[in-house]
Motif scaffolding. Structure first.
Motif, mmCIF file in Angstrom:
data_model
loop_
_atom_site.group_PDB
_atom_site.id
_atom_site.type_symbol
_atom_site.label_atom_id
_atom_site.label_comp_id
_atom_site.label_asym_id
_atom_site.label_seq_id
_atom_site.Cartn_x
_atom_site.Cartn_y
_atom_site.Cartn_z
ATOM 1 N N THR A 250 65.549 135.205 -44.891
ATOM 2 C CA THR A 250 65.023 135.945 -46.102
ATOM 3 C C THR A 250 65.564 135.668 -47.355
ATOM 4 N N GLU A 251 66.801 135.891 -47.603
ATOM 5 C CA GLU A 251 67.550 135.873 -48.929
ATOM 6 C C GLU A 251 67.637 134.359 -49.345
ATOM 7 N N LYS A 254 64.182 133.135 -50.366
ATOM 8 C CA LYS A 254 64.204 133.591 -51.698
ATOM 9 C C LYS A 254 64.700 132.883 -52.937
ATOM 10 N N HIS A 258 62.612 130.411 -55.635
ATOM 11 C CA HIS A 258 62.788 130.662 -57.158
ATOM 12 C C HIS A 258 63.036 129.290 -57.622
ATOM 13 N N ILE A 298 57.702 134.627 -44.348
ATOM 14 C CA ILE A 298 58.770 134.815 -45.428
ATOM 15 C C ILE A 298 58.442 133.996 -46.631
ATOM 16 N N GLN A 299 58.145 132.727 -46.691
ATOM 17 C CA GLN A 299 57.594 132.064 -47.768
ATOM 18 C C GLN A 299 56.390 132.527 -48.661
ATOM 19 N N GLU A 301 55.606 135.827 -48.463
ATOM 20 C CA GLU A 301 55.914 136.958 -48.725
ATOM 21 C C GLU A 301 56.346 136.965 -50.296
ATOM 22 N N VAL A 302 57.316 135.834 -50.386
ATOM 23 C CA VAL A 302 58.220 135.634 -51.616
ATOM 24 C C VAL A 302 57.267 135.225 -52.667
ATOM 25 N N ASP A 305 55.329 138.161 -53.765
ATOM 26 C CA ASP A 305 56.074 139.254 -54.347
ATOM 27 C C ASP A 305 56.400 138.970 -55.768
ATOM 28 N N MET A 306 56.725 137.751 -56.008
ATOM 29 C CA MET A 306 57.104 137.133 -57.275
ATOM 30 C C MET A 306 55.845 137.142 -58.226
ATOM 31 N N GLU A 310 56.853 140.765 -59.671
ATOM 32 C CA GLU A 310 58.016 140.300 -60.721
ATOM 33 C C GLU A 310 57.088 139.518 -61.377
#
Length: 712
Positions: A250-251, A254, A258, A298-299, A301-302, A305-306, A310
């Motif tokens: 996950t990290e 992320k 980005h 995961i991709q 969701e990232v 969420d961004m 964000e």
């Protein structure tokens, strides 16, 4: 069968007939009619999920039968072959709103087949087929439980018209298809003559409301006749695998997601995938799909969420910011027109070709349209996304994208009278990272202007995206979606138009529908983006070139008496083929007497026109003609005064003085001035060279007298 159930919609009845003795081996089979248009709908599903796939295997086929309009198929075989482009588009239009309404994780094969069996031109079978598909799925044992309805909305004299008839469609300025559930709009398809945004939004709302009685009708049928729904086996990820991969990846994912630059971001994502594979491929050898699906989630969701929390896009753009734009024309030296449009890493080269009216596309289908003179094709080769795969013919996606751009541009194409050409556009996708169909609209506009096609106005297109939370409490609409946003987003909302209004819309969603807020925001933001794009395009070419390319054919229109068409064609085409052979032109004749003459050489075209006009021109008694001597006899000579029209000059009327021998005055091939003295009851033309000479002497005498009078 069960008694026919009916519903009145726009003054016509929708009828449904089904029962155990219709299509007995299908899960569901039904006839749905609207007026005298009838569609047979069959649905079936496999008993078990398909192994080893990561998608829902739904297939929708829209089968046109030529007997539905009382036609026998063209060609040698005389039977229906591969689906027409329109049939493919109609199949896509059924698939797109239905697909999101099935349970997530459903992997059973589902097949929906709509067979068009009878067509009344007032009632479109493609709209009926969407309603029939939803009804059949509701009545089936397939786990589909959300009724869907479709209507078409027209616009005549500022008023919306529901499911317009054939005559009303001729007058309508808008062709809007709305598919909706009880709660939200699922799909929008629109072609329009520069309709303003507010009118389009009101039309969509009108269509949504018109869908509701049809939805209630389906619910009533379902409640009374629906089969027991099978409990679906839904695919779920292995919990142990998912937990382990999420903890590990996950990290790093992320961090990779980005990265603003696309190529660097791709390298980062590949590095994460490689490390996950090294870590887990031996630990979970039978769960490769679960590993890759977890990484995909995961991709997703990232990215989501961004955007939602964000307020940041993957490439750092503002929500309403378009990627860098560029436009150019005259890219290719020998084509009739070319335009190159670039938006970020999306790039399309469009090429325009102008042809004679006879080059128009002949359509062999169940629709009213038999031919079209404006054609747009779209090609999406593997190199456009940096991949290697075999080159094939156009698939459903390519056909759909080509048709969307064609729909967007068609209202701006000049009519046959103004611009007597067949126009073909081909959009070659050179690089793809989001909404190549709308880039095709822009590139094709540039190519049309470069080719000298006097379009009404330039047209541009843009794709809007949507990101929502799972509970739909938050919605973020973004402008100019790129590939990753399209892939992980909830909507692809494409809008094309001019400075004056919308010409086309196509909307797909992965959700159970779009809110009114989302639709309004997307349409309004699309207008702002469209105007910005049009300014960049104007910098490349401000307006259509005043003349077509020197490599394009020059086409002229003349009109003849329809009764004379057979004279121009001649027995077995002998006359027209002779004209074509002698001048090298292309000639197309319409039933109303309109004649199109096309040639690379203008002088050749003029020569052909002169011949045609000569053939069709009536010989008028008393007029003078310069004719050619074709035959000499003892009693006179025959003179051709117009193509295929000749008359006799008797020896007594060959000269002012007495003529003993015809050969003393004329020879075969000589051009002489003659006057038509008579056309007898049998159509024979009598000519006089003597009278023509008298007329010339008289005119010369009158001219001298006038000159002498003026000199005094």
């Amino acid at each position: 069968m069960h008694p026919k159930r009916e519903l009145l919609v726009a003054g016509r009845k929708i009828g449904v007939e089904f029962g155990e003795n219709l299509g007995m081996l299908s899960d569901t089979a039904l006839f749905m009619s609207y007026g005298e248009t009838v569609v047979l709908l069959n649905t079936n599903a496999s008993e078990k999920p398909r192994d080893g796939i990561d998608f829902f295997p739904l297939s929708v086929d829209y089968e046109e039968r030529m007997y539905s309009v009382g036609k026998i198929p063209g060609g040698f075989i005389k039977r229906e072959g591969r689906p027409t482009e329109k049939a493919i588009l109609h199949g896509r239009a059924i698939d797109r709103p239905l697909r999101p309404l099935f349970p997530k994780g459903y992997r059973n094969d589902v097949q929906v087949i709509a067979t068009v069996m009878s067509v009344e031109t007032d009632n479109l079978p493609e709209i009926l087929a969407i309603n029939a598909a939803s009804t059949a799925l509701l009545l089936s044992s397939v786990p589909y439980t959300t009724p869907l309805a479709a209507v078409q909305v027209g616009l005549i004299d500022g008023e919306f018209v529901l499911n317009p008839t054939s005559a009303e469609r001729e007058q309508s300025k808008m062709f809007l298809t709305v598919c909706a559930t009880e709660e939200k709009v699922m799909m929008i398809e629109a072609g329009a003559q520069e309709i303003d945004e507010e009118t389009m939004i009101r039309g969509i709302n009108y269509g949504f409301d018109a869908c509701q009685p049809i939805i209630n009708f389906q619910k009533e049928l379902w409640a009374e006749f629906g089969k027991e729904k099978k409990v679906p086996v839904l695919y779920t990820l292995n919990e142990e695998v998912e937990t382990a991969v999420r903890a590990f990846a996950t990290e790093p994912m992320k961090a990779a997601m980005h990265i603003a630059d696309k190529e660097e971001r791709a390298k980062g994502i590949d590095a994460v995938k490689a490390s996950v594979s090294a870590e887990f491929s031996e630990k979970f050898p039978e769960k490769k799909y679960d590993i890759s699906e977890t990484l995909y989630n995961i991709q997703k969701e990232v990215v989501r969420d961004m955007l939602i929390f964000e307020k940041k896009r993957v490439d750092g753009r503002r929500f309403d910011e378009i990627r860098p734009l560029a436009a150019d024309v005259s890219i290719l030296p020998r084509t009739h027109g070319s335009g190159l449009f670039t938006r970020g890493n999306t790039q399309v080269l469009a090429v325009a070709t102008l042809g004679a009216i006879g080059d128009e596309q002949i359509l062999d289908g169940v629709g009213q349209e038999e031919s079209k003179r404006f054609i747009h094709h779209y090609n999406f080769p593997s190199y456009s996304v940096g991949e290697t795969r075999p080159m094939r013919g156009p698939g459903r996606r390519e056909i759909g994208h080509g048709a969307l751009a064609e729909k967007a541009l068609e209202p701006l194409i000049p009519d046959e009278e103004t611009f007597p050409y067949t126009i073909r556009l081909v959009s070659e996708v050179l690089s793809s990272n989001g909404s190549t169909s709308q880039a095709s609209v822009c590139a094709s506009t540039l190519a049309l202007q470069d080719a000298g096609v006097p379009i009404k106005r330039p047209c541009a297109g843009i794709a809007m995206g949507l990101f929502t939370t799972d509970d739909l409490a938050l919605e973020e609409v973004i402008t100019d979606i790129q590939g990753v946003e399209d892939f992980f987003g909830d909507m692809d909302f494409k809008v094309a138009g001019t400075t004056e209004g919308i010409t086309a819309i196509q909307v797909d969603t992965k959700l159970h529908g779009l809110s009114e807020y989302c639709i309004r925001t997307a349409i309004e933001k699309a207008k702002t983006a469209r105007l910005e794009i049009l300014k960049v395009m104007e910098g490349a070419i401000k307006e259509s070139r005043p003349e077509v390319s020197k490599y394009a054919p020059k086409i002229f229109i003349i009109r003849i008496d329809p009764e004379k068409i057979r004279d121009v064609i001649g027995s077995g085409g002998k006359t027209i083929n002779k004209i074509i052979a002698e001048t090298g032109v292309k000639i197309d004749i319409e039933d109303d007497g309109k004649v199109f003459v096309g040639a690379q050489d203008i002088e050749k075209a003029k020569e052909a026109i002169r011949i045609i006009e000569g053939i069709t021109k009536d010989v008028v008694p008393g007029e003078l003609y310069l004719g050619k001597v074709t035959k000499i006899t003892t009693f006179g000579c025959f003179v051709e005064i117009l193509p295929n029209k000749e008359g006799l000059v008797h020896v007594s009327k060959l000269d002012l003085k007495r003529v003993e021998k015809v050969e003393d005055i004329v020879a075969v091939g000589d051009e002489i001035l003659v006057k038509v003295t008579e056309i007898d009851n049998q159509g024979r033309i009598n000519l006089s060279r003597r009278d023509a000479l008298h007329d010339l002497e008289k005119k010369e005498k009158e001219a001298k007298e006038k000159e002498a009078s003026e000199s005094k």
